[in-house]
Design an enzyme around this catalytic site. Structure first.
Site, PDB file in Angstrom:
ATOM      1  N   GLY A   1       0.817  -1.211   0.000  1.00  0.00           N
ATOM      2  CA  GLY A   1       0.000   0.000   0.000  1.00  0.00           C
ATOM      3  C   GLY A   1       0.847   1.255   0.000  1.00  0.00           C
TER       4      GLY A   1
ATOM      5  N   ASP B   1       2.364  -3.110   8.378  1.00  0.00           N
ATOM      6  CA  ASP B   1       1.531  -3.091   7.168  1.00  0.00           C
ATOM      7  C   ASP B   1       0.508  -1.952   7.255  1.00  0.00           C
ATOM      8  OD1 ASP B   1       0.346  -3.826   4.779  1.00  0.00           O
ATOM      9  OD2 ASP B   1      -0.067  -5.890   5.366  1.00  0.00           O
TER      10      ASP B   1
ATOM     11  N   GLY C   1      -6.804  -5.421   1.894  1.00  0.00           N
ATOM     12  CA  GLY C   1      -7.057  -6.012   0.581  1.00  0.00           C
ATOM     13  C   GLY C   1      -7.492  -5.002  -0.456  1.00  0.00           C
TER      14      GLY C   1
ATOM     15  N   GLU D   1      -0.594 -10.880   2.816  1.00  0.00           N
ATOM     16  CA  GLU D   1      -0.516 -10.001   3.992  1.00  0.00           C
ATOM     17  C   GLU D   1      -0.935 -10.750   5.258  1.00  0.00           C
ATOM     18  OE1 GLU D   1      -1.356  -5.594   2.052  1.00  0.00           O
ATOM     19  OE2 GLU D   1      -3.058  -6.826   2.614  1.00  0.00           O
TER      20      GLU D   1
HETATM   21  O1  LIG Z   1      -4.330  -4.068   2.371  1.00  0.00           O
HETATM   22  C1  LIG Z   1      -3.674  -3.451   1.589  1.00  0.00           C
HETATM   23  C2  LIG Z   1      -3.337  -3.949   0.231  1.00  0.00           C
HETATM   24  O2  LIG Z   1      -3.958  -5.173  -0.001  1.00  0.00           O
HETATM   25  C3  LIG Z   1      -3.135  -2.108   1.961  1.00  0.00           C
HETATM   26  O3  LIG Z   1      -2.340  -2.236   3.081  1.00  0.00           O
HETATM   27  C4  LIG Z   1      -4.304  -1.229   2.213  1.00  0.00           C
HETATM   28  O4  LIG Z   1      -5.084  -1.167   1.023  1.00  0.00           O
HETATM   29  C5  LIG Z   1      -3.907   0.169   2.659  1.00  0.00           C
HETATM   30  O5  LIG Z   1      -3.228   0.816   1.651  1.00  0.00           O
HETATM   31  P1  LIG Z   1      -2.885   2.363   1.731  1.00  0.00           P
HETATM   32  O6  LIG Z   1      -1.816   2.520   2.778  1.00  0.00           O
HETATM   33  O7  LIG Z   1      -2.445   2.697   0.339  1.00  0.00           O
HETATM   34  O8  LIG Z   1      -4.157   3.082   2.085  1.00  0.00           O
END
Ligand SMILES: O=C(CO)[C@H](O)[C@H](O)COP(=O)(O)O
Length: 266
Positions: free
Chosen positions: A51, A106, A120, A128
């Protein structure tokens, strides 16, 4: 331009350092504090999520210096984080070589008061979840928009569900008629004709549920996971040790899994 800065530019953000928007700055604040508080010199195996917040995690890790990182191995959750690790000059490993991870950091699409989260949005939630579950400590980083009381408050796209391609229509039927998500849809690609295909060759369904369902995320997560053809559900329940949310005012809200909430300002 340092290598990390150029990676940030290439992979995620067209915004030059020093001119970060409020949202980008809040992502950076959350990521940096999470690294500072959880990545200790003795940690050798580190999970790197996916992300737009995660490049700031890697940026902070790289800033700890070559000496701190020389004996560390980094486990990616997908194509994006693999590229990030490699182009940052960090050592790449995989979870089959390193099934026990010290710390995984994450991003999240939304996080509730009990640190359950939706993940996701980037279709990476199978890897993840494996990398999170392998970790002794799993930490979330996000901007203030993701900090909610109940899942589904701001993130309206629904629960991401990875399914084997041949079962997608059957799983959609189950979601529409059995589990109460009449608007569940197959996620379509933006710059390709057809569906999004995950790093594992699967399809993604997004299934919105009513708020009362989302107030018990573990229950709906278990029900979805029982549908044959489902590989993984983007609801991570009771997994995170802490969640870091960068705020517009430059502070970071830290929520811990024991219920503590801290406001940190550097
Ligand atoms: O779960 C994810 C990808 O599958 C990401 O961690 C989630 O979408 C958050 O992303 P961002 O930091 O760009 O908002």
């Amino acid at each position: 331009m340092s290598s990390t800065k150029s990676i940030l530019k290439t992979l995620q953000s067209p915004i030059p350092p020093g001119q970060l928007s409020v949202i980008e700055k809040s992502k950076q604040l959350a990521a940096w504090l999470a690294v500072d508080q959880h990545l200790k010199p003795e940690h050798r195996v580190i999970g790197i999520g996916s992300g737009s917040t995660v490049p700031y995690v890697v940026e902070r890790i790289v800033s700890q210096g070559a000496e701190a990182n020389k004996d560390r191995v980094f486990i990616p959750t997908g194509f994006q984080s693999k590229e990030l690790i490699v182009t940052s000059g960090l050592m790449l490993g995989d979870v089959d070589q390193y099934p026990v991870i010290d710390v995984t950091i994450d991003g999240a699409d939304e996080v509730d008061i009990e640190l359950n989260c939706i993940k996701g949005g980037g279709a990476c939630h199978l890897r993840e979840k494996v990398i999170a579950e392998a970790a002794n400590t799993f930490v979330l980083v996000a901007d203030y928009r993701k900090n909610v009381k109940y899942l589904g408050t701001n993130f309206k796209a629904g629960v991401p569900i990875e399914v084997v391609p041949f079962a997608y229509a059957k799983v959609l039927q189950n979601l529409h008629h059995v589990l109460g998500s009449p608007k569940a849809t197959l996620r379509m690609a933006k710059a390709k004709a057809g569906p999004v295909v995950s790093d594992n060759g699967n399809f993604i369904i997004d299934a919105p549920f009513d708020q009362e369902v989302m107030m018990k995320p573990y229950t709906i997560m278990a029900q979805i996971k029982m549908l044959t053809g489902v590989v993984e559900v983007g609801l991570f329940c009771h997994m995170a040790r802490a969640a870091y949310f960068g705020n517009e005012d430059g502070s970071v809200t830290v929520k811990w899994n024991d219920g503590r909430i801290e406001q940190v300002r550097k």
